[in-house]
Design a protein around this motif. Structure first.
Motif, mmCIF file in Angstrom:
data_model
loop_
_atom_site.group_PDB
_atom_site.id
_atom_site.type_symbol
_atom_site.label_atom_id
_atom_site.label_comp_id
_atom_site.label_asym_id
_atom_site.label_seq_id
_atom_site.Cartn_x
_atom_site.Cartn_y
_atom_site.Cartn_z
ATOM 1 N N PRO A 200 35.222 59.562 98.499
ATOM 2 C CA PRO A 200 35.594 60.896 98.981
ATOM 3 C C PRO A 200 34.414 61.858 98.847
ATOM 4 N N SER A 201 34.299 62.792 99.765
ATOM 5 C CA SER A 201 33.267 63.835 99.635
ATOM 6 C C SER A 201 33.602 64.692 98.426
ATOM 7 N N ASP A 202 32.575 65.301 97.821
ATOM 8 C CA ASP A 202 32.857 66.313 96.808
ATOM 9 C C ASP A 202 32.139 67.606 97.218
ATOM 10 N N LEU A 203 32.077 68.566 96.302
ATOM 11 C CA LEU A 203 31.498 69.871 96.659
ATOM 12 C C LEU A 203 30.051 69.756 97.121
ATOM 13 N N TYR A 204 29.343 68.734 96.626
ATOM 14 C CA TYR A 204 27.898 68.671 96.867
ATOM 15 C C TYR A 204 27.462 67.527 97.775
ATOM 16 N N ASN A 205 28.275 66.474 97.849
ATOM 17 C CA ASN A 205 27.844 65.277 98.575
ATOM 18 C C ASN A 205 28.945 64.809 99.512
ATOM 19 N N ASP A 206 28.534 64.453 100.734
ATOM 20 C CA ASP A 206 29.560 63.923 101.636
ATOM 21 C C ASP A 206 29.718 62.423 101.409
ATOM 22 N N SER A 207 30.712 61.874 102.084
ATOM 23 C CA SER A 207 31.073 60.481 101.855
ATOM 24 C C SER A 207 29.914 59.535 102.198
ATOM 25 N N ALA A 208 29.197 59.838 103.305
ATOM 26 C CA ALA A 208 28.112 58.949 103.734
ATOM 27 C C ALA A 208 26.990 58.918 102.688
ATOM 28 N N THR A 209 26.694 60.077 102.091
ATOM 29 C CA THR A 209 25.654 60.118 101.058
ATOM 30 C C THR A 209 26.067 59.276 99.859
ATOM 31 N N LYS A 210 27.337 59.439 99.469
ATOM 32 C CA LYS A 210 27.811 58.691 98.299
ATOM 33 C C LYS A 210 27.799 57.188 98.571
ATOM 34 N N LEU A 211 28.154 56.828 99.798
ATOM 35 C CA LEU A 211 28.148 55.409 100.150
ATOM 36 C C LEU A 211 26.723 54.864 100.085
ATOM 37 N N HIS A 212 25.784 55.654 100.571
ATOM 38 C CA HIS A 212 24.382 55.239 100.512
ATOM 39 C C HIS A 212 23.950 55.053 99.047
ATOM 40 N N LEU A 213 24.305 56.033 98.203
ATOM 41 C CA LEU A 213 23.913 55.958 96.788
ATOM 42 C C LEU A 213 24.574 54.757 96.100
ATOM 43 N N ALA A 214 25.823 54.487 96.473
ATOM 44 C CA ALA A 214 26.512 53.326 95.887
ATOM 45 C C ALA A 214 25.764 52.043 96.251
ATOM 46 N N GLY A 215 25.254 51.980 97.483
ATOM 47 C CA GLY A 215 24.480 50.810 97.926
ATOM 48 C C GLY A 215 23.195 50.661 97.117
ATOM 49 N N VAL A 216 22.549 51.802 96.831
ATOM 50 C CA VAL A 216 21.317 51.775 96.017
ATOM 51 C C VAL A 216 21.631 51.220 94.621
ATOM 52 N N LEU A 217 22.724 51.710 94.030
ATOM 53 C CA LEU A 217 23.087 51.243 92.685
ATOM 54 C C LEU A 217 23.459 49.770 92.706
ATOM 55 N N LEU A 218 24.169 49.376 93.776
ATOM 56 C CA LEU A 218 24.550 47.960 93.893
ATOM 57 C C LEU A 218 23.305 47.079 93.863
ATOM 58 N N GLU A 219 22.307 47.448 94.647
ATOM 59 C CA GLU A 219 21.094 46.621 94.728
ATOM 60 C C GLU A 219 20.380 46.564 93.373
ATOM 61 N N ARG A 220 20.295 47.726 92.705
ATOM 62 C CA ARG A 220 19.618 47.751 91.394
ATOM 63 C C ARG A 220 20.382 46.886 90.387
ATOM 64 N N ALA A 221 21.707 47.037 90.389
ATOM 65 C CA ALA A 221 22.510 46.277 89.417
ATOM 66 C C ALA A 221 22.440 44.785 89.720
ATOM 67 N N TRP A 222 22.517 44.458 91.008
ATOM 68 C CA TRP A 222 22.467 43.053 91.407
ATOM 69 C C TRP A 222 21.170 42.417 90.918
ATOM 70 N N ASN A 223 20.068 43.108 91.115
ATOM 71 C CA ASN A 223 18.769 42.570 90.722
ATOM 72 C C ASN A 223 18.672 42.384 89.208
ATOM 73 N N THR A 224 19.317 43.279 88.455
ATOM 74 C CA THR A 224 19.298 43.137 86.988
ATOM 75 C C THR A 224 20.190 41.981 86.549
ATOM 76 N N ILE A 225 21.384 41.931 87.126
ATOM 77 C CA ILE A 225 22.359 40.905 86.711
ATOM 78 C C ILE A 225 21.849 39.502 87.045
ATOM 79 N N THR A 226 21.187 39.369 88.181
ATOM 80 C CA THR A 226 20.792 38.031 88.623
ATOM 81 C C THR A 226 19.354 37.671 88.214
ATOM 82 N N ALA A 227 18.673 38.586 87.527
ATOM 83 C CA ALA A 227 17.251 38.324 87.169
ATOM 84 C C ALA A 227 17.150 37.161 86.181
#
Ligand SMILES: Cc1cc2nc3c(=O)[nH]c(=O)nc-3n(C[C@H](O)[C@H](O)[C@H](O)COP(=O)(O)OP(=O)(O)OC[C@H]3O[C@@H](n4cnc5c(N)ncnc54)[C@H](O)[C@@H]3O)c2cc1C
Length: 262
Positions: A235-262
């Motif tokens: 959901p959008s919040d006061l500062y970020n719309d849904s698309a931005t949050k989805l993009h950020l979630a993708g960034v975190l996913l990639e970082r976490a994936w790389n750590t978990i599978t390293a």
């Protein structure tokens, strides 16, 4: 603003607390770090505050077989300083410095955060990722609920009127378990814009839905990213719309994936 008038009782026994909680207009007070601001903003107007901080058996961190039991009244600061948590629950140890600021961590409690069920809070996502079990009790009975079933919606849980959250039981991490906690916030200590509690193949997003949002990713990163794009609807919040949050979630996913599978 000032809080509306309310009565205040600090019971010394669980029996007394459960009696007081029979009043449908009573509210549990733990660390007060969320409840008191909400009273001051007149978001809630309880008749009676039942301060549970004097009750026995609700605090502390103990190793019990293959799990760690954390009492509901255990503060964020106690979790942060605990050697047991560092050793056995690395995900929670990584998450707790992100919970608010030091002054709030000194008073705020694990139980308060779980019972509040803010979708941007750190513990609910960790509890779902770790498959924790919550111990709930009322006047007559105790029951256990899986974290994944406890969070029902925006600030909504499976807690019934008259019930207290007593403790959370977290399975301890084994040597082969991999965990990583990541979050993006405007300032350190603020609630997350988006965060991710990942434990092995369980990836739980915070700030990305009305409750912790669980994905189980087993195959490859590309597929995981595509699934996220298709299925996560932050959901959008006061500062970020849904698309931005989805993009950020993708960034975190990639970082976490790389750590978990390293
Ligand atoms: C400026 C600020 C920043 C913050 N940032 C964050 C953050 O980044 N991440 C985060 O997770 N939190 C954050 N918080 C909230 C903080 O972590 C609170 O401590 C926590 O959410 C509530 O814990 P509490 O013990 O203070 O509960 P209280 O405020 O006392 O209670 C919160 C709610 O839980 C209920 N409750 C409490 N304990 C129980 C129980 N044992 N059984 C049943 N119901 C219970 C109360 O009735 C109330 O509805 C922030 C707070 C502030 C003021």
């Amino acid at each position: 603003m000032k809080a509306p008038a309310f009565a205040y009782v600090k019971p010394a026994s669980l029996e007394n607390a459960f009696e007081l909680l029979q009043n449908p207009n009573a509210k549990v007070l733990a660390g007060g770090q969320s409840l008191i601001p909400s009273l001051n903003m007149r978001l809630s107007e309880p008749e009676l505050l039942v301060d549970i901080t004097g009750l026995p058996g609700l605090s502390g961190i103990s190793l019990q077989g293959s799990s760690i039991r954390v009492g509901a009244l255990t503060t964020h600061a106690q979790i942060e300083k605990s050697a047991e948590i560092k050793k056995h629950l690395p995900l929670l140890a990584q998450a707790v410095p992100h919970v608010a600021h030091a002054a709030i961590r000194n008073r705020g409690t694990l139980g308060g955060s779980l019972a509040l069920a803010d979708p941007a809070a750190e513990y609910p996502a960790c509890a779902v990722a770790l498959e924790a079990v919550f111990v709930l009790k009322n006047k007559t009975a105790e029951r256990r609920v899986k974290a994944s079933a406890f969070f029902k919606g925006l600030f909504e849980t499976d807690l019934k009127p008259g019930e207290l959250l007593m403790a959370a039981e977290f399975p301890i991490a084994t040597k082969s378990d991999r965990s990583v906690f990541l979050e993006l916030a405007r300032r350190h200590g603020d609630y997350a814009i988006v965060g991710l509690a990942a434990h092995n193949d369980r990836f739980v997003f915070l700030g990305a839905g009305d409750r912790p949002v669980l994905f189980s990713f087993r195959k490859n990163l590309e597929e995981a990213k595509q699934t996220l794009k298709k299925d996560l609807k932050p959901p959008s919040d006061l500062y970020n719309d849904s698309a931005t949050k989805l993009h950020l979630a993708g960034v975190l996913l990639e970082r976490a994936w790389n750590t978990i599978t390293a």
